[in-house]
Scaffold this motif. Structure first.
Motif, PDB file in Angstrom:
ATOM      1  N   PHE A 161     -70.092  -4.389 -97.655  1.00  0.00           N
ATOM      2  CA  PHE A 161     -69.772  -5.435 -96.682  1.00  0.00           C
ATOM      3  C   PHE A 161     -68.573  -6.225 -97.187  1.00  0.00           C
ATOM      4  O   PHE A 161     -68.697  -7.360 -97.659  1.00  0.00           O
ATOM      5  N   PRO A 162     -67.358  -5.634 -97.125  1.00  0.00           N
ATOM      6  CA  PRO A 162     -66.160  -6.314 -97.649  1.00  0.00           C
ATOM      7  C   PRO A 162     -65.775  -7.521 -96.800  1.00  0.00           C
ATOM      8  O   PRO A 162     -66.102  -7.608 -95.615  1.00  0.00           O
ATOM      9  N   HIS A 163     -65.051  -8.446 -97.441  1.00  0.00           N
ATOM     10  CA  HIS A 163     -64.651  -9.676 -96.758  1.00  0.00           C
ATOM     11  C   HIS A 163     -63.370  -9.450 -95.954  1.00  0.00           C
ATOM     12  O   HIS A 163     -62.691  -8.430 -96.093  1.00  0.00           O
ATOM     13  N   LEU A 164     -63.073 -10.425 -95.109  1.00  0.00           N
ATOM     14  CA  LEU A 164     -61.894 -10.373 -94.250  1.00  0.00           C
ATOM     15  C   LEU A 164     -60.785 -11.237 -94.844  1.00  0.00           C
ATOM     16  O   LEU A 164     -60.964 -12.448 -95.047  1.00  0.00           O
ATOM     17  N   GLU A 165     -59.650 -10.621 -95.094  1.00  0.00           N
ATOM     18  CA  GLU A 165     -58.450 -11.384 -95.416  1.00  0.00           C
ATOM     19  C   GLU A 165     -57.876 -11.969 -94.121  1.00  0.00           C
ATOM     20  O   GLU A 165     -58.413 -11.756 -93.029  1.00  0.00           O
ATOM     21  N   ARG A 166     -56.774 -12.678 -94.215  1.00  0.00           N
ATOM     22  CA  ARG A 166     -56.270 -13.456 -93.087  1.00  0.00           C
ATOM     23  C   ARG A 166     -56.002 -12.608 -91.834  1.00  0.00           C
ATOM     24  O   ARG A 166     -56.449 -12.946 -90.729  1.00  0.00           O
ATOM     25  N   ASP A 167     -55.282 -11.485 -91.965  1.00  0.00           N
ATOM     26  CA  ASP A 167     -54.940 -10.692 -90.781  1.00  0.00           C
ATOM     27  C   ASP A 167     -56.161 -10.022 -90.157  1.00  0.00           C
ATOM     28  O   ASP A 167     -56.340 -10.075 -88.927  1.00  0.00           O
ATOM     29  N   PRO A 168     -57.028  -9.373 -90.954  1.00  0.00           N
ATOM     30  CA  PRO A 168     -58.246  -8.815 -90.342  1.00  0.00           C
ATOM     31  C   PRO A 168     -59.124  -9.889 -89.699  1.00  0.00           C
ATOM     32  O   PRO A 168     -59.757  -9.631 -88.667  1.00  0.00           O
ATOM     33  N   LEU A 169     -59.171 -11.078 -90.300  1.00  0.00           N
ATOM     34  CA  LEU A 169     -59.930 -12.164 -89.673  1.00  0.00           C
ATOM     35  C   LEU A 169     -59.359 -12.493 -88.303  1.00  0.00           C
ATOM     36  O   LEU A 169     -60.109 -12.647 -87.324  1.00  0.00           O
ATOM     37  N   ALA A 170     -58.040 -12.598 -88.200  1.00  0.00           N
ATOM     38  CA  ALA A 170     -57.413 -12.921 -86.924  1.00  0.00           C
ATOM     39  C   ALA A 170     -57.711 -11.849 -85.879  1.00  0.00           C
ATOM     40  O   ALA A 170     -57.987 -12.170 -84.714  1.00  0.00           O
ATOM     41  N   ARG A 171     -57.664 -10.580 -86.295  1.00  0.00           N
ATOM     42  CA  ARG A 171     -57.958  -9.497 -85.343  1.00  0.00           C
ATOM     43  C   ARG A 171     -59.409  -9.535 -84.883  1.00  0.00           C
ATOM     44  O   ARG A 171     -59.694  -9.391 -83.680  1.00  0.00           O
ATOM     45  N   SER A 172     -60.311  -9.726 -85.820  1.00  0.00           N
ATOM     46  CA  SER A 172     -61.727  -9.777 -85.449  1.00  0.00           C
ATOM     47  C   SER A 172     -62.025 -10.981 -84.567  1.00  0.00           C
ATOM     48  O   SER A 172     -62.733 -10.867 -83.559  1.00  0.00           O
ATOM     49  N   MET A 173     -61.471 -12.136 -84.925  1.00  0.00           N
ATOM     50  CA  MET A 173     -61.731 -13.330 -84.129  1.00  0.00           C
ATOM     51  C   MET A 173     -61.169 -13.186 -82.723  1.00  0.00           C
ATOM     52  O   MET A 173     -61.804 -13.604 -81.738  1.00  0.00           O
ATOM     53  N   ALA A 174     -60.004 -12.570 -82.587  1.00  0.00           N
ATOM     54  CA  ALA A 174     -59.422 -12.373 -81.261  1.00  0.00           C
ATOM     55  C   ALA A 174     -60.305 -11.467 -80.409  1.00  0.00           C
ATOM     56  O   ALA A 174     -60.511 -11.731 -79.211  1.00  0.00           O
ATOM     57  N   GLU A 175     -60.815 -10.398 -81.005  1.00  0.00           N
ATOM     58  CA  GLU A 175     -61.688  -9.486 -80.260  1.00  0.00           C
ATOM     59  C   GLU A 175     -62.979 -10.179 -79.858  1.00  0.00           C
ATOM     60  O   GLU A 175     -63.441 -10.047 -78.712  1.00  0.00           O
ATOM     61  N   ILE A 176     -63.575 -10.932 -80.765  1.00  0.00           N
ATOM     62  CA  ILE A 176     -64.825 -11.628 -80.461  1.00  0.00           C
ATOM     63  C   ILE A 176     -64.592 -12.722 -79.429  1.00  0.00           C
ATOM     64  O   ILE A 176     -65.418 -12.924 -78.525  1.00  0.00           O
ATOM     65  N   ALA A 177     -63.463 -13.415 -79.513  1.00  0.00           N
ATOM     66  CA  ALA A 177     -63.139 -14.435 -78.518  1.00  0.00           C
ATOM     67  C   ALA A 177     -62.973 -13.816 -77.138  1.00  0.00           C
ATOM     68  O   ALA A 177     -63.371 -14.415 -76.122  1.00  0.00           O
ATOM     69  N   ALA A 178     -62.391 -12.619 -77.082  1.00  0.00           N
ATOM     70  CA  ALA A 178     -62.235 -11.939 -75.793  1.00  0.00           C
ATOM     71  C   ALA A 178     -63.582 -11.622 -75.161  1.00  0.00           C
ATOM     72  O   ALA A 178     -63.692 -11.509 -73.929  1.00  0.00           O
ATOM     73  N   LEU A 179     -64.613 -11.471 -75.992  1.00  0.00           N
ATOM     74  CA  LEU A 179     -65.969 -11.222 -75.502  1.00  0.00           C
ATOM     75  C   LEU A 179     -66.725 -12.518 -75.227  1.00  0.00           C
ATOM     76  O   LEU A 179     -67.856 -12.476 -74.741  1.00  0.00           O
ATOM     77  N   ASP A 180     -66.104 -13.654 -75.554  1.00  0.00           N
ATOM     78  CA  ASP A 180     -66.775 -14.955 -75.603  1.00  0.00           C
ATOM     79  C   ASP A 180     -68.001 -14.867 -76.504  1.00  0.00           C
ATOM     80  O   ASP A 180     -69.054 -15.467 -76.241  1.00  0.00           O
ATOM     81  N   GLY A 181     -67.839 -14.099 -77.585  1.00  0.00           N
ATOM     82  CA  GLY A 181     -68.900 -13.970 -78.567  1.00  0.00           C
ATOM     83  C   GLY A 181     -68.819 -15.058 -79.617  1.00  0.00           C
ATOM     84  O   GLY A 181     -67.957 -15.941 -79.582  1.00  0.00           O
ATOM     85  N   LEU A 182     -69.725 -14.992 -80.574  1.00  0.00           N
ATOM     86  CA  LEU A 182     -69.836 -16.003 -81.626  1.00  0.00           C
ATOM     87  C   LEU A 182     -69.533 -15.354 -82.971  1.00  0.00           C
ATOM     88  O   LEU A 182     -70.139 -14.353 -83.348  1.00  0.00           O
ATOM     89  N   LEU A 183     -68.596 -15.951 -83.698  1.00  0.00           N
ATOM     90  CA  LEU A 183     -68.269 -15.523 -85.052  1.00  0.00           C
ATOM     91  C   LEU A 183     -68.889 -16.518 -86.026  1.00  0.00           C
ATOM     92  O   LEU A 183     -68.604 -17.716 -85.967  1.00  0.00           O
ATOM     93  N   ILE A 184     -69.730 -16.022 -86.915  1.00  0.00           N
ATOM     94  CA  ILE A 184     -70.376 -16.869 -87.904  1.00  0.00           C
ATOM     95  C   ILE A 184     -69.808 -16.498 -89.276  1.00  0.00           C
ATOM     96  O   ILE A 184     -69.659 -15.322 -89.590  1.00  0.00           O
ATOM     97  N   VAL A 185     -69.478 -17.506 -90.091  1.00  0.00           N
ATOM     98  CA  VAL A 185     -68.616 -17.229 -91.230  1.00  0.00           C
ATOM     99  C   VAL A 185     -69.128 -17.875 -92.517  1.00  0.00           C
ATOM    100  O   VAL A 185     -69.442 -19.072 -92.550  1.00  0.00           O
ATOM    101  N   HIS A 186     -69.165 -17.053 -93.569  1.00  0.00           N
ATOM    102  CA  HIS A 186     -69.301 -17.555 -94.939  1.00  0.00           C
ATOM    103  C   HIS A 186     -67.914 -18.018 -95.363  1.00  0.00           C
ATOM    104  O   HIS A 186     -67.015 -17.200 -95.585  1.00  0.00           O
ATOM    105  N   ALA A 187     -67.757 -19.327 -95.476  1.00  0.00           N
ATOM    106  CA  ALA A 187     -66.425 -19.910 -95.620  1.00  0.00           C
ATOM    107  C   ALA A 187     -66.189 -20.407 -97.045  1.00  0.00           C
ATOM    108  O   ALA A 187     -66.520 -21.543 -97.393  1.00  0.00           O
ATOM    109  N   GLU A 188     -65.628 -19.538 -97.882  1.00  0.00           N
ATOM    110  CA  GLU A 188     -65.093 -19.911 -99.193  1.00  0.00           C
ATOM    111  C   GLU A 188     -63.789 -19.136 -99.377  1.00  0.00           C
ATOM    112  O   GLU A 188     -63.743 -17.935 -99.115  1.00  0.00           O
ATOM    113  N   ASP A 189     -62.753 -19.833 -99.814  1.00  0.00           N
ATOM    114  CA  ASP A 189     -61.448 -19.204 -99.976  1.00  0.00           C
ATOM    115  C   ASP A 189     -61.433 -18.350-101.247  1.00  0.00           C
ATOM    116  O   ASP A 189     -61.711 -18.855-102.341  1.00  0.00           O
TER     117      ASP A 189
END
Length: 446
Positions: A161-189
């Protein structure tokens, strides 16, 4: 009420309109009415007189690592759902990682559903996972009924279960937003974690320094920026750093679609009390200082933090070594969450209505189950916990239903004894005695 099969009567029923003496009528697993305490019981209906015990809606825990299939020596649906039921939880949503396979494709979701189907003592739903290479799988998983998608911004602790760097995060969030889905995030830099001092060994102070607050704060700021740009729904998992609260409050005030959870261990345990070598207290992000905890409670009270969930993340005892750097990070607390939060809440002047709001109503809203769960009201599922709020017990790990009897709450005296738990009008546990599994597998409602 004439068609009621069951009536539960208590001098203290927690409803959306407050706590009052009431009779709750149930038919076909659904609450049909909340009536005055002395309302007549229909002919043929069974009366359960609960006396002064509190009747509250079953809790909904949206952050549980069941680890089944693949790492069932850590937990499993049978033991996790029994532990949940014993603690007054009637619905859980399973995290997509630590199981093998992770819930990152529809095929993997189906595997997990087959495993859970005959083991669930309570209702169970599933999160999907967002990985660097599975953007194509997000829509199918959404359509298959996952409640949203979990992502890590730093290494998850398991290779699959690898983490998302900045660009993959943006792609995933855009796809989920298009679905009006929910992205839940473990947030540590990850970069701030990598640059933090890394000192292996048994000292908790060294471990705490290795997971600094600014790692959380920086990651949350990034998520707020992305969510604002995409009008995406984003949920911050297991908030530990109180330093992030002002920016969270500001983002919410600006209309960013942001929700936030924290966990019982951040609200009830403090860094000052963690003994060196006691890795049953290890989790990421970490348990922080008492002053930090005070601010988390204030944020719960004012709504900056929306809800409280367990982040139950168990392992076998051998992985909980005395080296905080290498020990498995996760708190095992599913069965104890209600009592732990209630014990601390009452000391801070909060009532059970607050606990129900944080641990049932708002968690139900988070995953779109609030038409069926999260309240004692007509039309909702007849899911209940019966609580003796003033009774106490001392935590004995051996008495817990978790597969592995490791817990940071060992030896603590807690208020709030769950006398029985009900699922769709059927008592599923009372005084430690369980029925056969009666839980259902839940999917997101369109």
């Amino acid at each position: 009420m004439s068609d009621a099969e069951l009536v539960l009567r208590s001098t203290r029923v927690i409803t959306p309109d407050g706590t009052r003496a009431a009779s709750v009528a149930v038919a076909d697993g659904t609450i049909t009415a909340v009536l005055p305490y002395d309302a007549p019981v229909p002919e043929g209906a069974r009366l359960e007189d609960l006396g002064d015990h509190v009747l509250l809606p079953g809790l909904v825990d949206t952050h549980v690592h069941v680890n089944d299939p693949g790492r069932t020596e850590w937990e499993g649906f049978w033991t996790a759902t029994r532990a949940a039921a014993a603690g007054g939880i009637t619905t859980l949503v399973d995290m997509p990682l630590n199981s093998l396979p992770p819930t990152t494709t529809v095929a993997h979701l189906r595997t997990k559903q087959r495993v859970a189907a005959d083991k669930a003592h309570i209702d169970v739903g599933f999160w999907g996972g967002a990985l660097p290479d599975n953007v194509k799988d997000l829509r199918p998983l959404h359509e298959a009924g996952v409640f949203g998608f979990k992502a890590f911004l730093s290494p998850s602790g398991v290779d699959e279960f690898p983490h998302l760097e900045r660009d993959p995060l943006a792609r995933s969030m855009a796809e989920i937003a298009a679905l009006d889905g929910l992205l839940i995030v473990h947030a540590e830099d990850p970069h701030l974690l990598a640059s933090a001092p890394q000192q292996p060994g048994p000292r908790y102070a060294d471990f705490l320094a290795s997971r600094p607050r600014d790692a959380e704060d920086t990651a949350i700021a990034q998520l707020i920026r992305e969510a604002k740009a995409l009008h995406a729904r984003v949920h911050i998992l297991h908030l530990s750093s109180s330093d992030a609260l002002p920016m969270i409050a500001e983002a919410k005030a600006e209309g960013v679609r942001l929700t936030v959870e924290t966990c019982p261990h951040y609200l009830t345990l403090t860094a000052e009390e963690v003994p060196d070598g006691a890795s049953e207290f290890k989790c990421c992000p970490p348990i922080r200082e008492s002053a930090n905890q005070d601010l988390l409670w204030q944020a719960l009270a004012d709504g900056t933090i929306d809800c409280v969930v367990t982040d139950h993340s168990p392992s076998t005892a051998d992985l909980k070594t005395d080296d905080f750097a290498t020990a498995w990070g996760g708190i095992s607390g599913l069965q104890l969450s209600l009592a732990a939060v209630w014990t601390a809440a009452r000391e801070r002047g909060h009532g059970l209505e607050d606990v129900v709001r944080w641990m049932s109503a708002r968690t139900s809203e988070l995953v779109g189950l609030d038409t069926r769960k999260g309240a004692i009201a007509a039309g909702r599922d007849a899911d209940f916990a019966v609580l003796a709020p003033d009774e106490t017990f001392t935590v004995d790990p051996a008495a817990l239903q978790h597969r592995n009897h490791v817990t940071a709450y060992s030896g603590k005296t807690l208020h709030g004894v769950v006398k029985s738990t009900w699922l769709r009008g059927q008592r599923i546990v009372a005084d430690g005695e369980f029925t056969e599994p009666k839980g259902r597998l839940l999917t997101r409602q369109p």
